[in-house]
Design a protein around this motif. Structure first.
Motif, PDB file in Angstrom:
ATOM      1  N   TYR A  36      10.516   1.400   9.571  1.00  0.00           N
ATOM      2  CA  TYR A  36       9.714   1.889   8.921  1.00  0.00           C
ATOM      3  C   TYR A  36       9.102   3.224   8.571  1.00  0.00           C
ATOM      4  O   TYR A  36      10.094   4.248   8.609  1.00  0.00           O
ATOM      5  CB  TYR A  36       8.886   2.713  10.268  1.00  0.00           C
ATOM      6  CG  TYR A  36       9.640   1.332  12.162  1.00  0.00           C
ATOM      7  CD1 TYR A  36       8.201   0.778  11.944  1.00  0.00           C
ATOM      8  CD2 TYR A  36      10.761   1.823  12.848  1.00  0.00           C
ATOM      9  CE1 TYR A  36       8.192  -0.508  13.026  1.00  0.00           C
ATOM     10  CE2 TYR A  36       9.876   0.579  14.091  1.00  0.00           C
ATOM     11  CZ  TYR A  36       9.219  -0.531  14.272  1.00  0.00           C
ATOM     12  OH  TYR A  36       9.287  -1.200  14.529  1.00  0.00           O
ATOM     13  N   HIS A  37       8.326   2.504   7.495  1.00  0.00           N
ATOM     14  CA  HIS A  37       8.670   4.206   6.162  1.00  0.00           C
ATOM     15  C   HIS A  37       7.904   4.834   6.377  1.00  0.00           C
ATOM     16  O   HIS A  37       6.778   4.329   5.363  1.00  0.00           O
ATOM     17  CB  HIS A  37       7.970   3.103   5.137  1.00  0.00           C
ATOM     18  CG  HIS A  37       9.014   3.533   3.937  1.00  0.00           C
ATOM     19  ND1 HIS A  37       8.390   4.894   3.164  1.00  0.00           N
ATOM     20  CD2 HIS A  37       9.558   3.622   2.730  1.00  0.00           C
ATOM     21  CE1 HIS A  37       8.897   4.874   1.803  1.00  0.00           C
ATOM     22  NE2 HIS A  37       9.528   4.306   1.226  1.00  0.00           N
ATOM     23  N   SER A  38       7.567   5.311   6.854  1.00  0.00           N
ATOM     24  CA  SER A  38       6.678   6.653   7.178  1.00  0.00           C
ATOM     25  C   SER A  38       7.159   7.510   7.110  1.00  0.00           C
ATOM     26  O   SER A  38       7.207   8.683   6.381  1.00  0.00           O
ATOM     27  CB  SER A  38       7.058   6.943   8.989  1.00  0.00           C
ATOM     28  OG  SER A  38       7.423   5.760   9.560  1.00  0.00           O
TER      29      SER A  38
ATOM     30  N   ILE B  49       1.159  -1.724   0.442  1.00  0.00           N
ATOM     31  CA  ILE B  49      -0.112  -0.169   0.076  1.00  0.00           C
ATOM     32  C   ILE B  49       1.115   0.975  -0.190  1.00  0.00           C
ATOM     33  O   ILE B  49       2.025   0.977   0.388  1.00  0.00           O
ATOM     34  CB  ILE B  49      -0.654  -0.182   0.818  1.00  0.00           C
ATOM     35  CG1 ILE B  49      -2.231  -1.474   0.871  1.00  0.00           C
ATOM     36  CG2 ILE B  49      -1.373   1.186   1.645  1.00  0.00           C
ATOM     37  CD1 ILE B  49      -1.815  -1.526   2.575  1.00  0.00           C
ATOM     38  N   ARG B  50       0.818   2.144  -0.686  1.00  0.00           N
ATOM     39  CA  ARG B  50       1.187   3.664  -1.354  1.00  0.00           C
ATOM     40  C   ARG B  50       0.752   4.388   0.283  1.00  0.00           C
ATOM     41  O   ARG B  50      -0.112   4.769  -0.075  1.00  0.00           O
ATOM     42  CB  ARG B  50       1.461   4.658  -2.696  1.00  0.00           C
ATOM     43  CG  ARG B  50       2.160   5.566  -2.802  1.00  0.00           C
ATOM     44  CD  ARG B  50       3.223   5.182  -2.404  1.00  0.00           C
ATOM     45  NE  ARG B  50       4.114   4.574  -3.534  1.00  0.00           N
ATOM     46  CZ  ARG B  50       5.173   3.687  -3.466  1.00  0.00           C
ATOM     47  NH1 ARG B  50       6.106   4.335  -2.287  1.00  0.00           N
ATOM     48  NH2 ARG B  50       5.904   3.004  -4.682  1.00  0.00           N
ATOM     49  N   GLY B  51       1.840   4.559   0.806  1.00  0.00           N
ATOM     50  CA  GLY B  51       1.430   5.985   2.204  1.00  0.00           C
ATOM     51  C   GLY B  51       1.752   5.299   3.571  1.00  0.00           C
ATOM     52  O   GLY B  51       1.688   3.673   3.673  1.00  0.00           O
TER      53      GLY B  51
ATOM     54  N   VAL C 293      15.385  14.063  -2.770  1.00  0.00           N
ATOM     55  CA  VAL C 293      15.974  13.444  -1.697  1.00  0.00           C
ATOM     56  C   VAL C 293      15.024  11.644  -1.377  1.00  0.00           C
ATOM     57  O   VAL C 293      14.310  11.701  -1.761  1.00  0.00           O
ATOM     58  CB  VAL C 293      15.746  14.623  -0.668  1.00  0.00           C
ATOM     59  CG1 VAL C 293      14.099  14.265  -0.245  1.00  0.00           C
ATOM     60  CG2 VAL C 293      16.634  14.217   0.470  1.00  0.00           C
ATOM     61  N   ASP C 294      16.888  10.928  -1.347  1.00  0.00           N
ATOM     62  CA  ASP C 294      16.888   9.713  -1.377  1.00  0.00           C
ATOM     63  C   ASP C 294      18.122   9.902  -0.442  1.00  0.00           C
ATOM     64  O   ASP C 294      18.514   9.260  -0.674  1.00  0.00           O
ATOM     65  CB  ASP C 294      16.461   8.555  -2.569  1.00  0.00           C
ATOM     66  CG  ASP C 294      16.048   7.770  -1.933  1.00  0.00           C
ATOM     67  OD1 ASP C 294      15.797   7.033  -0.460  1.00  0.00           O
ATOM     68  OD2 ASP C 294      15.697   7.202  -3.011  1.00  0.00           O
ATOM     69  N   LYS C 295      18.182   9.975   1.461  1.00  0.00           N
ATOM     70  CA  LYS C 295      18.823   9.529   1.417  1.00  0.00           C
ATOM     71  C   LYS C 295      19.247   8.502   3.076  1.00  0.00           C
ATOM     72  O   LYS C 295      17.970   9.009   3.783  1.00  0.00           O
ATOM     73  CB  LYS C 295      19.898  10.879   2.204  1.00  0.00           C
ATOM     74  CG  LYS C 295      19.888  12.422   1.256  1.00  0.00           C
ATOM     75  CD  LYS C 295      20.467  13.358   1.689  1.00  0.00           C
ATOM     76  CE  LYS C 295      20.555  14.318   0.516  1.00  0.00           C
ATOM     77  NZ  LYS C 295      20.743  15.780   1.175  1.00  0.00           N
TER      78      LYS C 295
HETATM   79  O1  LIG Z   1       8.040   2.141  -4.620  1.00  0.00           O
HETATM   80  P1  LIG Z   1       8.785   1.793  -3.029  1.00  0.00           P
HETATM   81  O2  LIG Z   1       9.345   0.473  -2.979  1.00  0.00           O
HETATM   82  O3  LIG Z   1       7.356   1.778  -2.012  1.00  0.00           O
HETATM   83  O4  LIG Z   1       9.724   2.797  -2.698  1.00  0.00           O
HETATM   84  C1  LIG Z   1       9.682   3.940  -2.224  1.00  0.00           C
HETATM   85  C2  LIG Z   1      11.129   4.612  -1.712  1.00  0.00           C
HETATM   86  O5  LIG Z   1      11.226   3.577  -0.446  1.00  0.00           O
HETATM   87  C3  LIG Z   1      12.514   4.290   0.337  1.00  0.00           C
HETATM   88  O6  LIG Z   1      12.293   5.564   1.423  1.00  0.00           O
HETATM   89  C4  LIG Z   1      13.608   4.406  -1.125  1.00  0.00           C
HETATM   90  O7  LIG Z   1      15.102   5.118   0.043  1.00  0.00           O
HETATM   91  C5  LIG Z   1      13.254   5.152  -1.852  1.00  0.00           C
HETATM   92  O8  LIG Z   1      14.444   4.669  -2.921  1.00  0.00           O
HETATM   93  C6  LIG Z   1      12.111   4.712  -2.649  1.00  0.00           C
HETATM   94  O9  LIG Z   1      12.182   4.947  -4.039  1.00  0.00           O
END
Ligand SMILES: O=P(O)(O)OC[C@H]1O[C@H](O)[C@H](O)[C@@H](O)[C@@H]1O
Length: 682
Positions: free
Chosen positions: A534-536, A433-435, A579-581
């Motif tokens: 945790y990809h918040s 799920i995106r988000g 940004v992706d750090k």
């Molecule tokens: O599209 P997803 O697989 O959910 O990833 C979404 C993002 O997630 C993270 O934050 C990574 O650092 C990104 O490089 C990636 O694009």
């Protein structure tokens, strides 16, 4: 007239279409006020983001009160007239009497009443029948995409803030019949934003000059793929809208308002615009209001996770319990007395009042409020997927799906959404799920041969019926424990046995805690190694007005440059491009300041040394099918993570990683974070 533009070529062949509401200026139109305010408040573009939607439009003569109301109040009212699914007259008539429909207004719901004789009325969920507004007829319908129905007057928003801000409609009996109307053109999002944005505040505007000063300048990252639609010319074909097939009724049953009302005082409401909810979600069915019909204890009602990965079709409506008939004040008194005499809950009188407001918001009956189980509700979400709702008494709430064990919503006491969830999010396993807050395990990123960000976010978790003790705030009542174990399928791609326990808890102060415990259960003596995040995804008002504190001067790996190592040079971290750090060895507390909304998210973490900061910006946003082209402006991902130094566990060993997020007014921030508000406990 309302023009429904033909499908965006990008979406051809997919199950959903994208819609544009066009505006051909026609001052004669009886719906011109509704149309122009829809555009002027920026709602038209939000409607366009919905996959399937029903707009309940109102004739000009019923909208005179809009002349006296603040733009934001008008926006709230209008968004309450946008139903997040497609309902034409036929579908409405097929509904059970008193069905609840979700609207665009902060998750509020409408009740549709079908009297069985062809008359359809709408009222706020939980309101009494004298709030009913009658359906007059169809303005236009494009099956499964958009339905535009004319109703006799404004459906009055329920609740204290809306009551203050909304002018009652004039007599519905004078409602103009549905007619062919001309509609507004889509408003550029910037214009919409201007109309609803709060006034600038003189508090440390993020300095764009100092942003991202690194030893090496990051070149703009090339977009790997682009949606065909973005290069294609704008769709131009419109479907003209005809008058309703049947003549409108001459009378309505609405007794909503006096014919003439004095202009209300200018509203000072500062309520932010509602955040679009994802479409086609089955709204929460409130517990029964009948005495003695208190839900069973949570543990006893713990549902079994579905074994199937193909969910049933979306259920877009729920049947509403009987509407309360008592007025607010007596109900409050009797509620407090009931609570007192039965000593069902340990609440002060003030908490009773809070609770009463909460009860109104959630449309929950007194009887079921007496049960502590209301803190945790197991129900169905979008596409029938299992969902858990956590609630606390001041109105805080959080929602998570068993699919991915993913938190998809976290709301404050004003019912404002705090997490970003894409309007294009796909709730269909195995696509994550995106988000919200996806869990990245057993890897963050796509370094290994494993799928990107691992498999945990793509699998169906179970509710853990017997979790080992897990510390959280002593007073926390709203929490759920979930578990994921290796399966034969996963063993083929990651040959390790594990138990992953996740506790998601909402504290009485509204903070959201995620605690992960991962154990190596290998029986062959093998270690395993993993990375985690945790990809918040936080909901922000405008990414260009957001600042992050706590990561300045730190080293980071730049995902846009093959994870090359840099040092952050700027004195502030602001955003003006992709940004992706991965910031390394970060402090345990990071603040995300939403300048426009004057609020600050405080992220505290434990066991997770790194922090990932991600925003795809415009090009990559367009390349993602499940992310709106402009949504990057409302999202910032700040992720408590462990990436640089993977965690290794011996058989029998357990790792624990915790993230706690709070939201505080920005006055506490900029180095003045109130420690008592954000201190880790438990
Ligand atoms: O599209 P997803 O697989 O959910 O990833 C979404 C993002 O997630 C993270 O934050 C990574 O650092 C990104 O490089 C990636 O694009």
């Amino acid at each position: 007239m309302y023009g429904i533009m033909e499908e965006d070529p990008f979406f051809n062949g997919l199950s959903h279409s994208t819609l544009q509401i066009k505006h051909h200026r026609d001052p004669q139109s009886v719906l011109s006020t509704f149309n122009s305010r829809l555009t002027g408040t920026g709602l038209a573009s939000q409607i366009n983001n919905q996959k399937a939607v029903t707009v309940l439009v109102i004739a000009n003569d019923q909208l005179r009160s809009f002349n006296y109301q603040a733009e934001n109040d008008v926006r709230q009212i209008l968004s309450f007239h946008v139903v997040l699914d497609y309902y034409d007259e036929t579908r409405l008539r097929s509904l059970t009497s008193r069905t609840v429909l979700p609207t665009l207004y902060q998750g509020s719901t409408l009740t549709v009443n079908n009297d069985g004789n062809g008359a359809i009325t709408f009222r706020p969920a939980g309101a009494s029948p004298n709030m009913d507004i009658k359906l007059l007829g169809t303005v236009e319908a494009q099956p499964h995409s958009i339905s535009v129905l004319q109703i006799a007057g404004i459906i009055t928003l329920s609740g204290p803030s809306s009551a203050r801000s909304q002018q009652p409609p004039s007599a519905a009996t004078n409602a103009s019949p549905p007619r062919k109307v001309l509609a507004p053109a889509p408003t550029p999002s910037t214009q919409a934003k201007k109309s609803s944005a709060p006034a600038p505040v003189p508090v440390r505007t993020p300095s764009r000059q100092s942003n991202n000063k690194t030893r090496k300048a990051s070149p703009p990252s090339p977009s790997t793929k682009t949606k065909p639609s973005n290069n294609a010319p704008s769709p131009s074909k419109t479907i003209s809208i005809n008058a309703p097939a049947s003549p409108p009724p001459s009378n309505t049953t609405s007794v909503n308002s006096p014919t003439e009302t004095p202009p209300p005082p200018e509203s000072n409401s500062t309520t932010p615009p509602p955040v679009a909810s994802p479409p086609t979600e089955a709204p929460v069915t409130p517990p029964s209001s009948e005495e003695g019909n208190v839900p069973p204890p949570v543990a006893a009602s713990t549902p079994k996770p579905s074994s199937s990965t193909s969910p049933p079709p979306a259920t877009a409506a729920a049947v509403e319990p009987p509407a309360p008939t008592k007025s607010a004040a007596p109900a409050l008194i009797s509620f407090c007395f009931t609570l007192h005499s039965f000593t069902m809950m340990r609440l002060s009188i003030f908490e009773c009042i809070d609770k009463f407001e909460w009860q109104n918001r959630f449309n929950i009956s007194n009887a079921s409020m007496a049960s502590e189980n209301v803190y945790v509700e197991h129900c169905k979400g979008i596409n029938g997927l299992d969902k858990v709702i956590l609630r606390e008494i001041r109105g805080y709430s959080a929602e998570l799906y068993l699919f991915g064990s993913q938190v998809t919503s976290w709301k404050n006491d004003k019912r404002e959404e705090l997490l970003f969830l894409s309007n294009k999010a796909i709730f269909q396993p195995p696509k994550a799920i995106r988000g919200g807050i996806p869990i990245c395990f057993p890897q963050f990123g796509n370094i290994d041969s494993l799928e990107k960000h691992g498999f945990a976010r793509n699998l169906l978790w179970s509710v853990d019926p017997d979790p080992p003790p897990c510390s959280s705030h002593a007073s926390t009542r709203a929490f759920v424990d979930l578990i994921l174990r290796h399966s034969e399928e996963e063993l083929k791609i990651w040959p390790h046995k594990f138990e992953f326990r996740l506790r998601v808890a909402l504290t009485p102060a509204g903070d959201l805690l995620l605690t992960s415990r991962i154990r190596n259960t290998n029986t062959d003596g093998k270690l395993f190694t993993f990375t985690f995040a945790y990809h918040s995804c936080f909901f922000v008002t405008d990414i260009s007005e957001v600042r992050v504190e706590g990561l300045e001067t730190l080293d980071y790996l730049d995902n846009l440059q093959n994870r090359e190592r840099f040092t952050e040079q700027g004195d502030t971290i602001t955003f003006e491009s992709e940004v992706d750090k991965i910031y390394l060895s970060t402090p345990t507390k990071i603040a995300i300041l939403d300048h426009e909304r004057k609020r600050t998210f405080v992220l505290r973490k434990d066991g997770l040394p790194d922090a990932v900061v991600w925003n795809p910006w415009d090009k990559k946003a367009k390349a993602m099918a499940d992310f709106g082209d402009e949504e990057y402006k409302q999202m910032l991902c700040v992720q408590a993570a462990c990436v640089e130094n993977p965690i290794t566990l011996k058989p029998g060993e357990e790792w624990k990683g915790r993230q706690e997020i709070s939201v505080v007014p920005s006055s506490y921030c900029s180095g003045h974070i109130d420690p008592s508000r954000v201190t880790f406990t438990g």
